[in-house]
Write an enzyme that holds these catalytic residues in place. Structure first.
Site, mmCIF file in Angstrom:
data_model
loop_
_atom_site.group_PDB
_atom_site.id
_atom_site.type_symbol
_atom_site.label_atom_id
_atom_site.label_comp_id
_atom_site.label_asym_id
_atom_site.label_seq_id
_atom_site.Cartn_x
_atom_site.Cartn_y
_atom_site.Cartn_z
ATOM 1 N N ASN A 31 0.846 -1.045 -0.374
ATOM 2 C CA ASN A 31 -0.133 0.270 -0.395
ATOM 3 C C ASN A 31 0.921 1.315 0.008
ATOM 4 O OD1 ASN A 31 -1.859 -1.733 0.153
ATOM 5 N ND2 ASN A 31 -2.839 -0.316 2.137
ATOM 6 N N ASP A 48 2.791 5.713 -40.302
ATOM 7 C CA ASP A 48 0.947 5.883 -41.059
ATOM 8 C C ASP A 48 0.456 6.384 -40.719
ATOM 9 O OD1 ASP A 48 0.785 6.349 -37.849
ATOM 10 O OD2 ASP A 48 0.450 4.613 -36.886
ATOM 11 N N HIS A 97 -1.625 10.256 -27.812
ATOM 12 C CA HIS A 97 -1.323 9.154 -28.492
ATOM 13 C C HIS A 97 -2.818 9.063 -29.579
ATOM 14 C CE1 HIS A 97 -0.595 5.471 -31.148
ATOM 15 N NE2 HIS A 97 -2.012 4.941 -30.780
ATOM 16 N N LYS A 112 0.412 1.064 -43.990
ATOM 17 C CA LYS A 112 -0.175 -0.442 -43.781
ATOM 18 C C LYS A 112 -1.281 -0.722 -43.871
ATOM 19 C CE LYS A 112 3.390 1.114 -40.664
ATOM 20 N NZ LYS A 112 3.437 1.591 -38.559
#
Length: 335
Positions: free
Chosen positions: A58, A190, A149, A213
């Site tokens: 903890n 990509d 992202h 891709k």
């Protein structure tokens, strides 16, 4: 435990005392060097706090100075161990609210669960939204982050989110790598990265290319073709992060097969997990640069054979914190 630095010369930073609420910056354990650099840019000391772990695993967090009515910023990146980093941040937010902080901003340079932004297979959690809910439930009034992202993660929050970009830092670094950036090509690994790559190419007045891709299975994607001309040109590969470097190997491989002269890589988040460092050491690139949103250890830099570079984004976070604290626009920092 962080050490209290000498008090700053308040005359050198009048904007920091323009508000009645004191500006207080604290750090979790995940990336204290970045928090210290942010405070150095702000001209204030890093706040005093302590995190300990009991034998039962903890955590306990404790502030060692008053937070009452303070404008509190807590710096914590979601790096390994990610679950501990998240739990520590939740506890620091909760403790700050309990200590009567006026406002609490979670400064998350790397929000790793942004990768979990959709339900792309049955019976899974959209963890990016779940973590956002947890932060808000703990009491975060605002979030400051960099290069998500998936940009739609911004919409998972019901509190204000300031989403910073490292593109100016990467562009400046790329410009220093070549005599004439106009002769270089910025390569998107990509289709999802093409908008960002185009922005950096515009900053550099460089060419633009993209790797096309194809999806082989639910978990595997393979490069199919390179759209654009990289033959006999310096290539700058840009992405949001490098984790295991598997995709990076494929992108570098197709760029080399198409005749690229020199290859540089620039990413916001250098996560470098698993075999990443070993792969980068053997990779046919001149350099892989990342920012210090994630702490890159000296051991990793040494093991990569001199191919890793770390770029400083502390001034970006310091400027954003300064503007948030003084009630000024953060969007002006992008101009």
């Amino acid at each position: 435990m962080s050490e209290r630095q000498p008090s700053p010369d308040l005359g050198s930073a009048p904007e920091l005392i323009s508000r009645r609420a004191p500006l207080l910056v604290f750090s979790g354990q995940s990336n204290k060097p970045l928090a210290e650099a942010i405070c150095q840019n702000l001209g204030i000391p890093l706040g005093l706090s302590r995190t300990e772990k009991f034998t039962n695993d903890n955590l306990i967090v404790r502030y060692e100075e008053s937070l009452r009515e303070g404008d509190v910023f807590i710096v914590q990146t979601f790096s390994t161990p990610v679950s501990d980093s998240i739990m520590e941040l939740l506890m620091m937010i909760d403790a700050a609210k309990s200590a009567s902080a006026g406002r609490v901003t979670a400064v998350i340079p790397y929000y790793s669960y942004a990768r979990s932004d959709k339900k792309d297979s049955p019976r899974i959690s959209i963890a990016g939204r779940l973590v956002a809910d947890l932060l808000q439930e703990a009491g975060a009034d605002r979030v400051l982050t960099m290069t998500l992202h998936a940009p739609q993660v911004h919409g998972f929050f019901k509190v204000p989110v300031d989403h910073l970009s490292a593109d100016s830092v990467l562009s400046q670094h790329f410009r220093s790598c070549v005599d004439d950036p106009h002769e270089a090509v910025v390569l998107a690994p990509d289709a999802g990265s093409i908008k960002r790559a185009a922005g950096i190419a515009h900053r550099l007045d460089a060419g633009l290319a993209m790797v096309d891709k194809q999806r082989i299975s639910d978990t595997e994607v393979s490069p199919r073709a390179l759209i654009g001309d990289v033959k006999d040109r310096t290539v700058f590969i840009v992405d949001d992060e490098v984790s295991t470097a598997g995709s990076l190997i494929e992108t570098v491989g197709i760029a080399r097969s198409m005749g690229a002269k020199d290859v540089y890589v620039g990413v916001t988040h250098g996560v470098y997990t698993g075999p990443a460092i070993e792969r980068i050491a053997q990779l046919d690139v001149t350099q892989v640069a990342s920012t210090n949103t994630v702490l890159v250890s000296d051991e990793k830099i040494k093991a990569a054979g001199g191919k890793l570079a770390v770029l400083d984004v502390a001034p970006h976070f310091a400027n954003a914190i300064r503007n948030i604290h003084s009630g000024e626009s953060v969007s002006t920092l992008f101009s």
